[in-house]
Design a protein around this motif. Sequence first.
Motif, mmCIF file in Angstrom:
data_model
loop_
_atom_site.group_PDB
_atom_site.id
_atom_site.type_symbol
_atom_site.label_atom_id
_atom_site.label_comp_id
_atom_site.label_asym_id
_atom_site.label_seq_id
_atom_site.Cartn_x
_atom_site.Cartn_y
_atom_site.Cartn_z
ATOM 1 N N ILE A 105 -35.343 -11.114 24.762
ATOM 2 C CA ILE A 105 -35.767 -11.745 23.511
ATOM 3 C C ILE A 105 -35.026 -13.060 23.298
ATOM 4 O O ILE A 105 -35.626 -14.098 22.993
ATOM 5 C CB ILE A 105 -35.540 -10.793 22.321
ATOM 6 C CG1 ILE A 105 -36.439 -9.560 22.458
ATOM 7 C CG2 ILE A 105 -35.814 -11.516 21.000
ATOM 8 C CD1 ILE A 105 -36.221 -8.520 21.391
ATOM 9 N N GLN A 106 -33.702 -13.029 23.452
ATOM 10 C CA GLN A 106 -32.927 -14.262 23.300
ATOM 11 C C GLN A 106 -33.336 -15.297 24.337
ATOM 12 O O GLN A 106 -33.519 -16.479 24.022
ATOM 13 C CB GLN A 106 -31.430 -13.993 23.430
ATOM 14 C CG GLN A 106 -30.595 -15.276 23.327
ATOM 15 C CD GLN A 106 -29.196 -15.132 23.902
ATOM 16 O OE1 GLN A 106 -28.698 -14.028 24.073
ATOM 17 N NE2 GLN A 106 -28.571 -16.256 24.202
ATOM 18 N N ASN A 107 -33.475 -14.865 25.599
ATOM 19 C CA ASN A 107 -33.827 -15.796 26.672
ATOM 20 C C ASN A 107 -35.182 -16.447 26.414
ATOM 21 O O ASN A 107 -35.355 -17.658 26.594
ATOM 22 C CB ASN A 107 -33.850 -15.076 28.021
ATOM 23 C CG ASN A 107 -32.538 -14.395 28.382
ATOM 24 O OD1 ASN A 107 -32.541 -13.391 29.094
ATOM 25 N ND2 ASN A 107 -31.429 -14.898 27.860
ATOM 26 N N MET A 164 -36.705 -16.806 23.445
ATOM 27 C CA MET A 164 -36.600 -17.690 22.297
ATOM 28 C C MET A 164 -35.911 -19.001 22.660
ATOM 29 O O MET A 164 -36.287 -20.077 22.178
ATOM 30 C CB MET A 164 -35.847 -16.998 21.162
ATOM 31 C CG MET A 164 -36.615 -15.873 20.500
ATOM 32 S SD MET A 164 -38.239 -16.401 19.851
ATOM 33 C CE MET A 164 -37.742 -17.680 18.699
ATOM 34 N N THR A 165 -34.894 -18.922 23.512
ATOM 35 C CA THR A 165 -34.207 -20.146 23.951
ATOM 36 C C THR A 165 -35.161 -21.094 24.645
ATOM 37 O O THR A 165 -35.181 -22.303 24.367
ATOM 38 C CB THR A 165 -33.039 -19.790 24.884
ATOM 39 O OG1 THR A 165 -32.095 -18.979 24.180
ATOM 40 C CG2 THR A 165 -32.337 -21.036 25.392
ATOM 41 N N ASN A 219 -30.847 -11.048 28.116
ATOM 42 C CA ASN A 219 -31.432 -10.486 26.905
ATOM 43 C C ASN A 219 -32.810 -11.101 26.763
ATOM 44 O O ASN A 219 -32.932 -12.263 26.342
ATOM 45 C CB ASN A 219 -30.557 -10.813 25.690
ATOM 46 C CG ASN A 219 -31.091 -10.223 24.399
ATOM 47 O OD1 ASN A 219 -32.295 -10.217 24.158
ATOM 48 N ND2 ASN A 219 -30.190 -9.731 23.562
ATOM 49 N N PRO A 254 -27.566 -21.077 27.712
ATOM 50 C CA PRO A 254 -27.953 -19.665 27.835
ATOM 51 C C PRO A 254 -28.818 -19.345 29.047
ATOM 52 O O PRO A 254 -28.626 -18.303 29.680
ATOM 53 C CB PRO A 254 -28.723 -19.400 26.529
ATOM 54 C CG PRO A 254 -28.216 -20.419 25.566
ATOM 55 C CD PRO A 254 -27.963 -21.644 26.398
ATOM 56 N N THR A 255 -29.798 -20.207 29.373
ATOM 57 C CA THR A 255 -30.773 -19.854 30.412
ATOM 58 C C THR A 255 -30.881 -20.864 31.545
ATOM 59 O O THR A 255 -31.581 -20.610 32.522
ATOM 60 C CB THR A 255 -32.188 -19.708 29.803
ATOM 61 O OG1 THR A 255 -32.599 -20.978 29.267
ATOM 62 C CG2 THR A 255 -32.210 -18.647 28.707
#
Length: 263
Positions: free
Chosen positions: A158-160, A162-163, A156, A209-210
Motif C-alpha cells: 500500500i505504501q509503495n 501510494m509513493t 509494504n 522509499p521505492t
Amino acid sequence: MSSHDIFLGETIGTAVLILLGGGVCAAVTLKRSKALNAGWVAITFGWGFAVLTGAYLAGGVSGAHLNPAVTIGLAIEGGTKWSDVPLYLASEMLGAMIGAVLVWLVYYGQFQAHLTDPEVLAAHRTDGDEGMVDPKAAPKAGPVLGIFSTGPEIRNPIQNLMTEIIATVVLVLAILTQGLNDGGNGLGVLGALITSLVVVGIGLSLGGPTGYAINPVRDLGPRIVHALLPLPNKGGSDWSYAWIPVVGPLIGGALAAFIYKLF
C-alpha cells in the motif's frame, strides 16, 4: 505527427533515457566501475540528465512522452489522440528494453566481474540459523536487479503503491502545466530542462522509499531484460513487486490529468 514519427521518436528517446539512467545505476553499483559507490545524489542527477537527453532527441519528433504515464495523462487532458496511445506505449516499451540491453553491453565486463566476485555473492546469499552464510543457498533476488528496475526499501504494497502514485502525479502535473503538447510541437527546450529538474527533485525528495520508477516501461522493460540476459548469479527479477511500478505510475498519470482538467 505521423505514426513513423511517434515510433522513431519514442523508441529512440526512451532507449537513450534508459541507457543513461540505467547506466548511472550500473556505474554506481558495479565493481571495477570508476563511479562505484558515488551514491544517491549521483543517481538522481544521472536520471535527470537522462530525461533531458531523451527529451531533446525526441521532442521535435514525437513529443517526447517517453513514459506511458505521461502518454495517458496527455490523452486524458486532450493533447494526445487516443488512437495514437497504443503506438506510444509499444514504442516506449521497445525503447526501454533496447536501452537496458545497451547498459548491459556497455558494462559487460563489470557485470561479469561483479557477479562472480565471492564477496558480492556472499552478501546476497540467505543466512543460516546462526547468522552464517550458507554456501549452498541461492543468491537473493537482485544482486544487480537495481540497475534494471526499482525495489522498495520497506516492502509494504500500500505504501509503495501510494509513493509511486504521488510521485507520478507531481511529474505529470509539472508536464501538463507547461502545455508541452500544445500545437503538436512536442517538448520544447525549456520544457525538457524543467522536466528533467522535476525528475531530479522527485528523486531527491520522494525516491527514497521505492526508487521512484514514475514510469511503467522504465521498470518493466528493463526487468524483462534482466530476466532474459545470460548474467551469472543474477538472482531473481522480483516479479511479485513488479506490478507496483507499473500500476502506480499509470494511476498517477491519470490522476494528474483529472486534477489538471478540474482546476
